[in-house]
Motif scaffolding. Structure first.
Motif, PDB file in Angstrom:
ATOM      1  N   GLN A 230       0.803  -1.215   0.000  1.00  0.00           N
ATOM      2  CA  GLN A 230       0.000   0.000   0.000  1.00  0.00           C
ATOM      3  C   GLN A 230       0.842   1.274   0.000  1.00  0.00           C
ATOM      4  O   GLN A 230       0.500   2.247  -0.679  1.00  0.00           O
ATOM      5  CB  GLN A 230      -0.943  -0.012   1.220  1.00  0.00           C
ATOM      6  N   GLU A 246      -5.626  -4.155   0.890  1.00  0.00           N
ATOM      7  CA  GLU A 246      -6.261  -5.344   1.478  1.00  0.00           C
ATOM      8  C   GLU A 246      -7.728  -5.449   1.068  1.00  0.00           C
ATOM      9  O   GLU A 246      -8.211  -6.526   0.693  1.00  0.00           O
ATOM     10  CB  GLU A 246      -6.144  -5.289   3.013  1.00  0.00           C
ATOM     11  N   LYS A 247      -8.443  -4.309   1.106  1.00  0.00           N
ATOM     12  CA  LYS A 247      -9.856  -4.326   0.725  1.00  0.00           C
ATOM     13  C   LYS A 247     -10.017  -4.549  -0.779  1.00  0.00           C
ATOM     14  O   LYS A 247     -10.971  -5.206  -1.222  1.00  0.00           O
ATOM     15  CB  LYS A 247     -10.526  -3.024   1.144  1.00  0.00           C
ATOM     16  N   ASP A 250      -9.635  -8.219  -1.422  1.00  0.00           N
ATOM     17  CA  ASP A 250     -10.867  -8.916  -0.998  1.00  0.00           C
ATOM     18  C   ASP A 250     -11.940  -8.803  -2.072  1.00  0.00           C
ATOM     19  O   ASP A 250     -12.639  -9.780  -2.385  1.00  0.00           O
ATOM     20  CB  ASP A 250     -11.383  -8.337   0.321  1.00  0.00           C
TER      21      ASP A 250
END
Length: 371
Positions: A230, A246-247, A250
């Motif tokens: 990130q 991370e999102k 997902d």
């Protein structure tokens, strides 16, 4: 009064329904305009008499003008400069391939000559990626669905377009409704492109990714990742702050589980920024549970607009080897196309002071991504 493009499908269908006209005539109108971009409405045969005054009062065959076509020295790339009805300019790029020249699995690839059209979805872009010339323009406005489709109409007068990639000016998923409508038009008669031959590239607009798989099934999704962590993403892609890695991963996992399709990962190689061996391992670990194709993109210099340098061929090959050998991730290196005409990846930007389109300039007629 501003006329709407005939390829603004939602607007056209609404006007037909309001006037009690059967919408089954729309594909034949589109077919005629595709074959005759400068036609008069009265020249289209076999339409109900009520259609002609409606078209004359509200719609134009093309609301954009093709100002110029610039060909690369090798003849495989053409950059189209288009002026919109608003006076703004956008660019689109035709890339020509002959798949018989490549090999797949050690065997000659089937097929033959084909063309891919790189389409713009916005005038400028608000994502502000540090390595991209379009980002230096700032954001001007969204294109209408018809203005997006008209890029295909103009390009079809030059080459037989087989594939569409939304990798031109703008972030496609920030113009979501127009994007979806344009793709639906492109995949209907008379264009009839398969959704599997349409690729939408995004920096990772999570909420739009979540919708896209339901609105247009079987579409190819390409994600401009460009960094495996990130912190680096935020340094080179300021918009990444709104879409944590991370999102995003997902969301991509859900997308892949639902679509059962490979996801294309775009990764621009910036010397000393994201091209070291440690970055290759970080990327491999991030993607090892996904079905992906990683496309390594050599950085295309954009004059004084960037402090970045192009990664060496040795570094690119080493990076590719780590992903392939250690993580068994299919990895390709994007072929440089159109760099000499500023039509390569990251180079699309319109200098409005230099691109004045006068009536004298106007022309009346005119990757594959691996699966």
């Amino acid at each position: 009064m501003a006329y709407r493009s005939i390829f603004d499908g939602t607007e056209l269908r609404a006007e037909f329904e309001k006037s009690g006209i059967n919408t089954r005539f729309i594909p034949s109108i589109w077919k005629h305009v595709l074959q005759n971009p400068n036609c008069k409405w009265e020249e289209i045969p076999s339409l109900p008499s009520t259609v002609y005054p409606l078209l004359n009062s509200k719609f134009k065959p093309l609301t954009s003008t093709l100002c110029s076509v610039t060909d690369s020295t090798d003849g495989v790339t053409s950059k189209l400069l288009l002026q919109l009805q608003s006076g703004a300019f956008v660019e689109a790029v035709i890339m020509r391939y002959d798949t018989r020249l490549g090999r797949y699995g050690g065997k000659p690839r089937p097929g033959g000559p084909r063309s891919t059209l790189c389409v713009s979805s916005q005038v400028g872009c608000k994502m502000g990626c540090k390595f991209c010339a379009t980002g230096s323009m700032g954001f001007k406005n969204n294109l209408l669905a018809g203005e997006i489709v008209e890029q295909l109409v103009h390009a079809s007068c030059i080459s037989n377009i087989r594939n569409i990639v939304f990798m031109g000016m703008g972030e496609p998923l920030n113009n979501y409704m127009a994007l979806v409508e344009a793709i639906r038009t492109m995949t209907r008669s008379p264009f009839q492109l398969s959704p599997r031959r349409v690729t939408v590239s995004t920096v990772g607009i999570i909420h739009a990714i979540n919708k896209l798989q339901y609105d247009i099934p079987n579409l190819n999704l390409a994600v401009s990742l460009h960094a495996p962590v990130q912190d680096i993403r935020c340094q080179i892609m300021p918009a990444a702050r709104a879409f944590p890695l991370e999102k995003l991963m997902d969301a991509l996992r859900v997308y892949q589980n639902n679509s059962q399709q490979k996801i294309f990962i775009e990764y621009i190689m910036l010397d000393g920024v994201n091209d070291e061996e440690q970055h290759a391992h970080q990327l491999g670990k991030l993607l090892e549970t996904f079905e992906v194709v990683v496309n390594l993109i050599p950085f295309n210099p954009i004059g004084d607009l960037s402090r970045f340098r192009t990664s060496s061929e040795v570094k690119v090959n080493s990076f590719q080897k780590v992903l392939r050998s250690t993580y068994n991730i299919r990895t390709t290196v994007r072929k440089q196309m159109g760099q000499d005409i500023s039509g390569a990846c990251g180079q699309l930007a319109v200098n409005l002071q230099e691109k004045i389109c006068t009536s004298a300039d106007r022309l009346a007629d005119i990757e594959d991504l691996p699966l």
